[in-house]
Design a protein around this motif. Structure first.
Motif, PDB file in Angstrom:
ATOM      1  N   PRO A   1      11.692  41.156 -14.576  1.00  0.00           N
ATOM      2  CA  PRO A   1      12.129  41.715 -13.287  1.00  0.00           C
ATOM      3  C   PRO A   1      13.242  42.741 -13.458  1.00  0.00           C
ATOM      4  O   PRO A   1      14.192  42.526 -14.201  1.00  0.00           O
ATOM      5  N   GLN A   2      13.102  43.860 -12.728  1.00  0.00           N
ATOM      6  CA  GLN A   2      14.053  44.961 -12.894  1.00  0.00           C
ATOM      7  C   GLN A   2      15.420  44.690 -12.291  1.00  0.00           C
ATOM      8  O   GLN A   2      16.444  45.111 -12.828  1.00  0.00           O
TER       9      GLN A   2
ATOM     10  N   LYS B   1      17.802  41.856  -9.760  1.00  0.00           N
ATOM     11  CA  LYS B   1      17.979  40.627  -8.999  1.00  0.00           C
ATOM     12  C   LYS B   1      19.380  40.642  -8.414  1.00  0.00           C
ATOM     13  O   LYS B   1      20.372  40.512  -9.142  1.00  0.00           O
TER      14      LYS B   1
ATOM     15  N   TYR C   1      17.815  43.965 -14.959  1.00  0.00           N
ATOM     16  CA  TYR C   1      16.973  43.275 -15.934  1.00  0.00           C
ATOM     17  C   TYR C   1      17.676  42.016 -16.468  1.00  0.00           C
ATOM     18  O   TYR C   1      18.012  41.930 -17.657  1.00  0.00           O
TER      19      TYR C   1
ATOM     20  N   GLU D   1       8.777  49.001  -3.833  1.00  0.00           N
ATOM     21  CA  GLU D   1       8.504  47.707  -3.219  1.00  0.00           C
ATOM     22  C   GLU D   1       7.912  47.880  -1.817  1.00  0.00           C
ATOM     23  O   GLU D   1       6.964  47.181  -1.445  1.00  0.00           O
TER      24      GLU D   1
END
Length: 276
Positions: free
Chosen positions: A81-82, A84, A92, A131
């Protein structure tokens, strides 16, 4: 045990990775002459065999290189995942751990990592737009970013972790076009030269198109189809049409923090920072 040089391009997302990959694909004949094997998305995704699967099946770097003396791999999905927003290191958060697992498994390879970084303000906007395009988020950039405003993000934290196990070559996405020849030389060796793709590979989505998709929400039917229709109806004809959700003050703060972060990257051990 035979050891070969491996250039592993790991991203980051939204930093012209696709352009670099397609430029390397288009230079297949040149690479073959130089005895360089290139594995890109066509080889490592849906219609190919993912890198982790190749390793799990016992393939070594020389196995993947075949008759070639050098291996170049480009796959920006290796870091997980890039972003969070709730993580202590939001860029990352699993990236260094995932990459180390791959490079540790390639015991027969001398691996150099390659990655681009980008001003967090424009990078977050591009991630959010992606997204929205795919119907995964439509609640606005503030909700997407949470408490992590752009000027708080540090690429140097990720690069420092990556550099604990491998040499890392880094460049700013904003200077990619000018740095392309040097990136290729770092990957393929001094004097290596290939032609870059002439056009941008992934066109930007406009602010007007994003606004329409946000109104339709994440549960819209056939999200990618509706996104393509919005993108076609509201194209980017000039810089003023691009999706840009930040105020001038946020952009200025992010840019200043980013430049300071690039200086931190420059001073890291085991890291080569390319600049214009």
């Amino acid at each position: 045990m035979t050891t070969i040089p491996v250039s592993l391009h790991i991203g980051a997302h939204k930093t012209a990775s696709t352009h670099l990959q397609k430029s390397l694909e288009a230079a297949a004949d040149q690479l073959a002459e130089w005895e360089v094997c290139f594995l890109g998305p066509k080889d490592l995704r849906k219609d190919g065999i993912p890198l982790k699967n190749r390793i799990a099946k016992g393939q070594t770097a020389p196995d993947m290189a075949g008759d070639c003396d050098e291996l170049v791999i480009s796959e920006e999905n290796l870091m997980g995942p890039q972003f969070k927003a709730t993580a202590r290191k939001p860029l990352y958060p699993q990236g260094a751990k995932k990459v180390a697992a791959i490079t540790d498994a390639l015991e027969d390879a001398d691996v150099t990592l390659f990655m681009a970084v980008r001003d967090p303000a424009t990078w977050l906007a591009s991630l959010y737009a992606h997204e929205v395009f795919n119907g995964k988020a439509c609640d606005g950039i503030a909700a997407f970013c949470g408490a992590k405003t752009p000027e708080k993000l540090r690429w140097s934290d990720l690069v420092a972790e990556l550099a604990e196990t491998n040499r890392v070559v880094v460049w700013p996405q904003e200077e990619y076009a000018d740095l392309f020849p040097r990136i290729i030389e770092e990957m393929l060796g001094e004097g290596a030269e290939i032609d870059p793709m002439e056009n941008r590979v992934n066109a930007s989505i406009s602010g007007a198109a994003i606004a329409i998709l946000e109104q339709e929400g994440p549960d819209r039917p056939e999200p990618q189809k509706s996104a393509r229709m919005a993108k076609a109806k509201f194209p980017v004809r000039g810089p003023e049409d691009k999706f840009q959700p930040w105020s001038k003050s946020v952009l200025a703060a992010s840019r200043a923090a980013y430049e300071a972060d690039l200086n931190r990257i420059k001073d890291l051990e085991n890291v080569t920072l390319l600049r214009r």
